[in-house]
Design an enzyme around this catalytic site. Structure first.
Site, PDB file in Angstrom:
ATOM      1  N   GLU A  21      65.281  60.441  21.909  1.00 25.09           N
ATOM      2  CA  GLU A  21      66.615  61.019  21.732  1.00 25.09           C
ATOM      3  C   GLU A  21      67.084  60.978  20.261  1.00 25.09           C
ATOM      4  O   GLU A  21      67.783  61.884  19.801  1.00 25.09           O
ATOM      5  CB  GLU A  21      67.577  60.230  22.635  1.00 25.09           C
ATOM      6  CG  GLU A  21      68.906  60.846  22.909  1.00 25.09           C
ATOM      7  CD  GLU A  21      68.878  62.277  23.462  1.00 25.09           C
ATOM      8  OE1 GLU A  21      67.898  62.664  24.126  1.00 25.09           O
ATOM      9  OE2 GLU A  21      69.862  62.996  23.188  1.00 25.09           O
ATOM     10  N   GLY A  22      66.672  59.950  19.537  1.00 26.62           N
ATOM     11  CA  GLY A  22      67.066  59.847  18.127  1.00 26.62           C
ATOM     12  C   GLY A  22      66.550  61.045  17.333  1.00 26.62           C
ATOM     13  O   GLY A  22      67.285  61.649  16.535  1.00 26.62           O
ATOM     14  N   HIS A  23      65.279  61.408  17.560  1.00 24.48           N
ATOM     15  CA  HIS A  23      64.714  62.569  16.844  1.00 24.48           C
ATOM     16  C   HIS A  23      65.416  63.857  17.278  1.00 24.48           C
ATOM     17  O   HIS A  23      65.693  64.736  16.463  1.00 24.48           O
ATOM     18  CB  HIS A  23      63.219  62.720  17.154  1.00 24.48           C
ATOM     19  CG  HIS A  23      62.378  61.557  16.735  1.00 24.48           C
ATOM     20  ND1 HIS A  23      61.845  60.660  17.633  1.00 24.48           N
ATOM     21  CD2 HIS A  23      61.967  61.150  15.513  1.00 24.48           C
ATOM     22  CE1 HIS A  23      61.141  59.748  16.990  1.00 24.48           C
ATOM     23  NE2 HIS A  23      61.197  60.015  15.705  1.00 24.48           N
ATOM     24  N   GLU A  41      69.563  57.441  10.003  1.00 20.97           N
ATOM     25  CA  GLU A  41      70.033  56.255   9.257  1.00 20.97           C
ATOM     26  C   GLU A  41      69.394  54.978   9.782  1.00 20.97           C
ATOM     27  O   GLU A  41      69.497  53.932   9.174  1.00 20.97           O
ATOM     28  CB  GLU A  41      71.562  56.142   9.367  1.00 20.97           C
ATOM     29  CG  GLU A  41      72.293  57.147   8.508  1.00 20.97           C
ATOM     30  CD  GLU A  41      73.792  56.930   8.513  1.00 20.97           C
ATOM     31  OE1 GLU A  41      74.294  56.171   9.381  1.00 20.97           O
ATOM     32  OE2 GLU A  41      74.460  57.541   7.667  1.00 20.97           O
ATOM     33  N   SER A  73      64.174  53.517  19.139  1.00 16.63           N
ATOM     34  CA  SER A  73      63.010  53.437  18.260  1.00 16.63           C
ATOM     35  C   SER A  73      61.758  53.648  19.098  1.00 16.63           C
ATOM     36  O   SER A  73      61.710  53.248  20.259  1.00 16.63           O
ATOM     37  CB  SER A  73      62.959  52.038  17.632  1.00 16.63           C
ATOM     38  OG  SER A  73      61.680  51.793  17.096  1.00 16.63           O
ATOM     39  N   LEU A 109      58.426  61.429  20.081  1.00 18.38           N
ATOM     40  CA  LEU A 109      59.851  61.749  19.938  1.00 18.38           C
ATOM     41  C   LEU A 109      60.712  61.114  21.021  1.00 18.38           C
ATOM     42  O   LEU A 109      60.299  60.975  22.163  1.00 18.38           O
ATOM     43  CB  LEU A 109      60.036  63.276  19.978  1.00 18.38           C
ATOM     44  CG  LEU A 109      59.262  64.060  18.912  1.00 18.38           C
ATOM     45  CD1 LEU A 109      59.579  65.548  19.020  1.00 18.38           C
ATOM     46  CD2 LEU A 109      59.546  63.555  17.506  1.00 18.38           C
ATOM     47  N   VAL A 120      71.063  56.631  16.796  1.00 19.25           N
ATOM     48  CA  VAL A 120      71.351  56.832  18.218  1.00 19.25           C
ATOM     49  C   VAL A 120      70.983  55.528  18.939  1.00 19.25           C
ATOM     50  O   VAL A 120      69.939  54.932  18.660  1.00 19.25           O
ATOM     51  CB  VAL A 120      70.528  58.011  18.783  1.00 19.25           C
ATOM     52  CG1 VAL A 120      70.850  58.238  20.253  1.00 19.25           C
ATOM     53  CG2 VAL A 120      70.824  59.271  17.988  1.00 19.25           C
TER      54      VAL A 120
END
Ligand code: PAF
Length: 285
Positions: free
Chosen positions: A35-37, A148, A189, A33, A180
């Site tokens: 920051e995007g998650h 996205e 990623s 995980l 993000v």
């Protein structure tokens, strides 16, 4: 936060969470995980009363040449991050629970899954659609949240949900959450960790070159020339190759030669130092 490793424990805990009519949000992940998650979890908490996150490194979405064994696994660290975000339940099944002996079902979402990343990763989106459908049936969430960043994946899941009537009383909305980005614009990623320092620096050209291409396309420049220029800028900055740079209809993902008044998207996949990066951005028509 409770952690469920078996379907029985998952269902008992989901029933408890749902008692009193609480709305459940599902955030499906493969772990590692970032920051995007966590942004997906925060968005789910805004929209729902309780959040269930899943961590499952899904073998059926890895091709024979993609290294499933090398995919980062850090369950304890991921669980701590989810807990501190306020996630109520972690669903972390074993592969034998998801794909018991005799498992023979496959969901193929044709069309939208076929070009772009699907061209390079045959069977990948079948694996994604099948596992996401299972996760939906296991958790029966009211809403499910996806980044996205994986725009084609989101389009595949939306098509599957529409075609298989995944709707009320469960999974009545699939929410796409904006990508993000790092401070220099690179999309977050799990793969960014594989970039050397020099390649990480060079990779920042990707979002910048995409923004320039979008500005030119929106100003009426020829789409094919803008995409060629974008590819050239990436190679010049140190990318090894560009798998695709496409202007597409934002729903069907069919390639567009010009803007046509409908929502459009610029999607790019390019390789640098052995790492394949993808990104996408909205284009106004
Ligand atoms: O985006 C991912 O992490 C995976 O493709 C998903 C949606 C969790 C399915 O395995």
């Amino acid at each position: 936060m409770q952690t469920a490793h078996s379907l029985d424990v998952l269902r008992t805990n989901v029933s408890k969470l749902r008692s009193g009519g609480a709305r459940i949000g599902l955030v499906p992940t493969m772990g590692a995980l970032h920051e995007g998650h966590l942004t997906l979890v925060r968005r789910a908490l805004e929209e729902c009363d309780a959040v269930v996150a899943s961590i499952f490194v899904n073998p059926t979405q890895f091709g024979p040449n993609e290294d499933l064994d090398a995919y980062p696994r850090q369950l304890a660290q991921d669980a701590a991050m989810l807990e501190s975000e306020g996630c109520a339940l972690l669903w972390a099944p074993e592969a034998s629970e998801m794909y018991p002996d005799g498992f023979v079902t496959n969901i193929a979402v044709t069309g939208v899954s076929e070009g772009l990343c699907g061209a390079d990763r045959p069977g990948h989106f079948d694996g994604v659609a099948t596992v996401v459908n299972k996760l939906f049936n296991q958790v029966l969430p009211d809403m499910a949240f996806f980044g996205e960043k994986d725009f084609q994946q989101l389009a595949v899941i939306r098509s599957m949900a529409r075609d298989l009537n995944l709707s009320l009383p469960h999974v009545h909305s699939i929410i796409g959450v904006p990508t993000v980005r790092e401070a220099d614009g690179l999309a977050m990623s799990s793969r960014n960790r594989y970039l050397s320092k020099a390649n990480r620096q060079a990779a920042a050209i990707l979002p910048r070159a995409m923004k320039s291409a979008i500005a030119a396309i929106e100003a009426g420049s020829d789409v094919a020339s803008c995409l060629t220029q974008l590819e050239g800028a990436l190679i010049e900055a140190g990318f090894d190759s560009v798998d695709y740079a496409v202007l597409a209809d934002a729903t069907s993902l069919k390639a567009l030669e010009r803007l046509g008044g409908k929502p459009a998207r610029l999607l790019v996949a390019a390789r640098i130092g052995g790492t394949r990066l993808i990104d996408n951005m909205a284009v106004s028509s």
